[in-house]
Design a protein around this motif. Sequence first.
Motif, mmCIF file in Angstrom:
data_model
loop_
_atom_site.group_PDB
_atom_site.id
_atom_site.type_symbol
_atom_site.label_atom_id
_atom_site.label_comp_id
_atom_site.label_asym_id
_atom_site.label_seq_id
_atom_site.Cartn_x
_atom_site.Cartn_y
_atom_site.Cartn_z
ATOM 1 N N ASN A 47 0.762 -1.067 -0.048
ATOM 2 C CA ASN A 47 -0.014 0.135 0.085
ATOM 3 C C ASN A 47 0.760 1.193 -0.246
ATOM 4 O O ASN A 47 0.587 2.282 -0.576
ATOM 5 N N PRO A 59 -7.842 -2.517 1.017
ATOM 6 C CA PRO A 59 -7.983 -3.236 2.064
ATOM 7 C C PRO A 59 -7.599 -4.558 1.589
ATOM 8 O O PRO A 59 -7.589 -4.967 0.747
ATOM 9 N N TYR A 139 -9.137 -5.168 -3.537
ATOM 10 C CA TYR A 139 -8.746 -5.967 -2.237
ATOM 11 C C TYR A 139 -7.465 -6.445 -2.900
ATOM 12 O O TYR A 139 -7.148 -6.866 -4.127
ATOM 13 N N MET A 174 -7.340 -1.858 6.403
ATOM 14 C CA MET A 174 -6.467 -1.237 5.716
ATOM 15 C C MET A 174 -5.161 -1.475 6.327
ATOM 16 O O MET A 174 -4.730 -0.670 7.134
#
Length: 295
Positions: A47, A59, A139, A174
């Motif tokens: 991320n 997430p 995702y 997350m």
Amino acid sequence: MQRKMKGLIYLLCAAICFMFPKYHPVSAEGNTLDVEAFVEMASVQINEMRIENGISPIPTAPLLQEMCGQRAEELISLYSHSRPNGSPWYTILGEYEIDMNCMAGENIAAGYDTPESVVEGWMNSDGHRKTILNENYDYFAIGVYYKENDPDYYFYYWDLIFLSSANPFEKEYMPVFSTTVNTTETTVETTTTITETIAEMTTTTIEATTETTTTTANVENKINYGDCNLDGKVDLLDAILLQKYLSEQVAFTRIQMTCANCNQVDGTSTVDDADVEALLQFIVMLVDMLPIQTI
């Protein structure tokens, strides 16, 4: 037999080789490697790569991590985007009751013994980089498996899956360093700065904690706020564990709950997102001590 000096890494049907990093032994197959910590660290870094490149973070969820863990273990038997039973990799989605009529991609890797090295390897490959920075996925999840006495000398096997889904997953969360994430350029720059600072902070925190343990009487009576995993130091692993507690993936003891109460501005013992934020602020030296009691 000579150790192989290549780390293998795949995206869909493309095969690309990277230099195999130095192997660090782990004492037992599968379990003594801190799988949860490796997965969380690699997930955070994925991320972070998206944020640094102006892409929104996405997430993950325990179900998806379990699925990737199974795929990582399958790679020991057949290092391919086909599964050991000969079916395509994406058939595992159906086994976990995930709609297979979705957009999905898989990166696999072997021979990378740290989360940092495997993410760097993927990001240094155009194909894998495009998958990680794809804005169409909703995702993702990572799995890792350690094979002791691996005859192929890769030892570490990684699986990374991205997918699109309109349906939410149970206990999704997350994985990012900051508890507040926006897609603006200002937030991206701030998060990057925090990421670079954490590595410098860890050693300092360990040294300070080691020094305080010389006075036994004080240590026994002192609450080490932020030390959620009770290992005697306060670092990123504590923040990750606290986030997992808040997403109901793990349970805390009474002592852990006390240590997790890092934000006491409201005067309560409730553990929530404010405590995660306070802990992260301490890790990156935005505050000098925990708990935070005044704004």
